[in-house]
Design a protein around this motif. Structure first.
Motif, short mmCIF file in Angstrom:
data_model
loop_
_atom_site.label_atom_id
_atom_site.label_comp_id
_atom_site.label_asym_id
_atom_site.label_seq_id
_atom_site.Cartn_x
_atom_site.Cartn_y
_atom_site.Cartn_z
N ALA A 49 0.73 -1.34 0.01
CA ALA A 49 -0.02 0.05 -0.04
C ALA A 49 0.85 1.33 -0.09
O ALA A 49 0.70 2.05 -0.66
N ARG A 50 2.04 1.15 0.91
CA ARG A 50 2.88 2.46 0.99
C ARG A 50 3.70 2.70 -0.33
O ARG A 50 3.78 3.94 -0.64
N ALA A 51 3.87 1.80 -1.07
CA ALA A 51 4.60 2.00 -2.27
C ALA A 51 3.65 2.31 -3.38
O ALA A 51 4.19 3.53 -4.06
N VAL A 56 6.81 4.63 0.14
CA VAL A 56 8.23 3.93 0.48
C VAL A 56 8.58 3.81 -1.16
O VAL A 56 7.85 3.64 -1.97
N ARG A 57 9.79 3.87 -1.18
CA ARG A 57 10.59 3.47 -2.54
C ARG A 57 10.54 2.29 -3.20
O ARG A 57 10.85 1.39 -2.49
N ALA A 58 10.28 2.20 -4.69
CA ALA A 58 10.38 0.90 -4.85
C ALA A 58 11.88 0.93 -5.39
O ALA A 58 12.35 1.65 -5.73
N SER A 59 12.50 -0.59 -5.01
CA SER A 59 13.89 -0.76 -5.65
C SER A 59 13.80 -1.33 -6.68
O SER A 59 14.94 -1.06 -7.57
N GLU A 68 -0.31 6.95 -15.50
CA GLU A 68 0.96 7.73 -15.26
C GLU A 68 2.06 6.93 -14.43
O GLU A 68 1.73 6.22 -13.37
N ASP A 69 2.95 6.73 -14.72
CA ASP A 69 4.30 6.12 -14.25
C ASP A 69 4.73 6.98 -13.22
O ASP A 69 5.69 7.71 -13.26
N TYR A 73 8.99 8.94 -8.98
CA TYR A 73 8.41 10.16 -8.69
C TYR A 73 9.13 10.72 -7.43
O TYR A 73 9.31 10.11 -6.51
N ARG A 74 9.41 11.97 -7.41
CA ARG A 74 9.86 12.72 -6.09
C ARG A 74 8.84 13.24 -5.22
O ARG A 74 7.63 13.51 -6.01
N ALA A 75 9.05 13.74 -4.15
CA ALA A 75 7.76 14.37 -3.30
C ALA A 75 7.01 15.38 -3.89
O ALA A 75 5.69 15.43 -3.71
N ARG A 76 7.73 16.35 -4.86
CA ARG A 76 6.76 17.45 -5.41
C ARG A 76 5.85 16.67 -6.50
O ARG A 76 4.62 17.09 -6.51
N GLN A 77 6.24 15.79 -7.34
CA GLN A 77 5.26 15.24 -8.14
C GLN A 77 4.44 14.35 -7.41
O GLN A 77 3.14 14.21 -7.99
#
Ligand SMILES: Nc1ncnc2c1ncn2[C@@H]1O[C@H](COP(=O)(O)OP(=O)(O)O)[C@@H](O)[C@H]1O
Ligand SMILES: [Mg+2]
Length: 271
Positions: A49-51, A56-59, A68-69, A73-77
């Protein structure tokens, strides 16, 4: 597809402590579909869910939301995506989805104001979704701390819906509720599916997902071991872990074998 996850991997920790919590997870969700994700505590459900929510970031792998991929994405996006209200969430503990210092009204109105909806229209929509979750208007001026657990979770659901998202992630939304509130929330989710909203419905309890999901995905130790139409997964589970879940769910137990088989399955999984 409103959500397409492919070969998702998530790690926690770093260096030598680094370990995979999710690996090779692929899953798609269509508009108006309810996909149940079941698995025991620690299997990685909340991490999934968090991903999807960008927490949380996907490795490795990819996450595509409404075409939309969002993988890199960074925080702003993420903020911009959230502002558009395409994707919303409800957590098990409504106090984590709601700001304790905002009245019900402000909790409902705020995400709309942020996305540019005029105040009068926002107030109108707040009332509409409050009644959708079967709450009285007189609750609009209350703080979350002055609501019952069931009311609070319904406010969290209304808050998730008020931006009219296309996808809502529900992480154990009914696990902390009594059975009357549980049934009501499940009914509300079913109603909304009819209007085209898609849901990812996470639970450790196959029984509470069985009656609502169109498809069920079974997560075991960070991997999806079985995905299929809900009925097929429940009536003819293929993976030993799914068979164990089916035989352990009180409301489903009649469909499967008794304790001896559960013990045998547990032994097989542990070996
Ligand atoms: N922030 C974190 N840092 C390190 N490990 C974590 C973190 N969050 C969860 N974990 C670990 O990841 C695994 C999966 O957790 P989680 O996704 O919360 O599972 P579930 O929601 O199915 O109970 C567990 O072993 C848990 O201890
Ligand atoms: Mg969890």
């Amino acid at each position: 597809m409103i959500l397409r996850i492919s070969d998702l991997e998530v790690h926690y920790g770093h260096r030598r402590r680094r370990r995979a919590v999710l690996s090779g997870v692929s899953l798609s969700v269509s508009p108006g579909e309810i996909v149940g994700i079941v698995g025991e505590t620690g299997s990685g459900k909340s991490t999934l869910a968090r991903a999807v929510l960008g927490l949380v970031r996907a490795s490795a792998g990819r996450i595509v939301v409404d075409g939309e991929d969002v993988t890199g994405y960074r925080a702003r996006q993420w903020r911009s995506l959230r502002r558009r209200g395409v994707l919303q969430y409800v957590f098990q503990d409504p106090l984590r989805s709601l700001d304790p210092d905002l009245t019900v009204r402000d909790s409902l109105v705020e995400p709309l104001l942020v996305s540019g909806v005029p105040r009068a229209e926002a107030a109108e929509r707040a009332r509409k979704y409050l009644s959708r979750v079967r709450l009285e208007e007189e609750l609009l001026d209350r703080l979350p701390g002055r609501l019952s657990g069931g009311q609070r979770q319904r406010v969290a659901v209304a808050r998730a819906l008020v931006t009219e998202p296309r996808l809502v992630i529900l992480d154990e939304p009914v696990s902390a509720l009594d059975s009357a509130n549980r049934v009501q929330i499940l009914e509300i989710v079913k109603e909304l599916r009819a209007s085209g909203v898609a849901f990812v419905f996470i639970s450790h309890d196959l029984g509470s997902v069985a009656g609502i999901a169109d498809r069920i995905a079974v997560l075991y130790q960070g991997e999806l071991v079985e995905t299929g139409p809900a009925r097929a997964v429940i009536t003819s589970p293929e993976h030993p872990y799914t068979r164990l879940l089916v035989s352990s769910a009180p409301t489903l137990r009649t469909a499967s074998a008794g304790r001896a088989e559960r013990d045998a399955l547990r032994a097989l999984l542990d070996s």
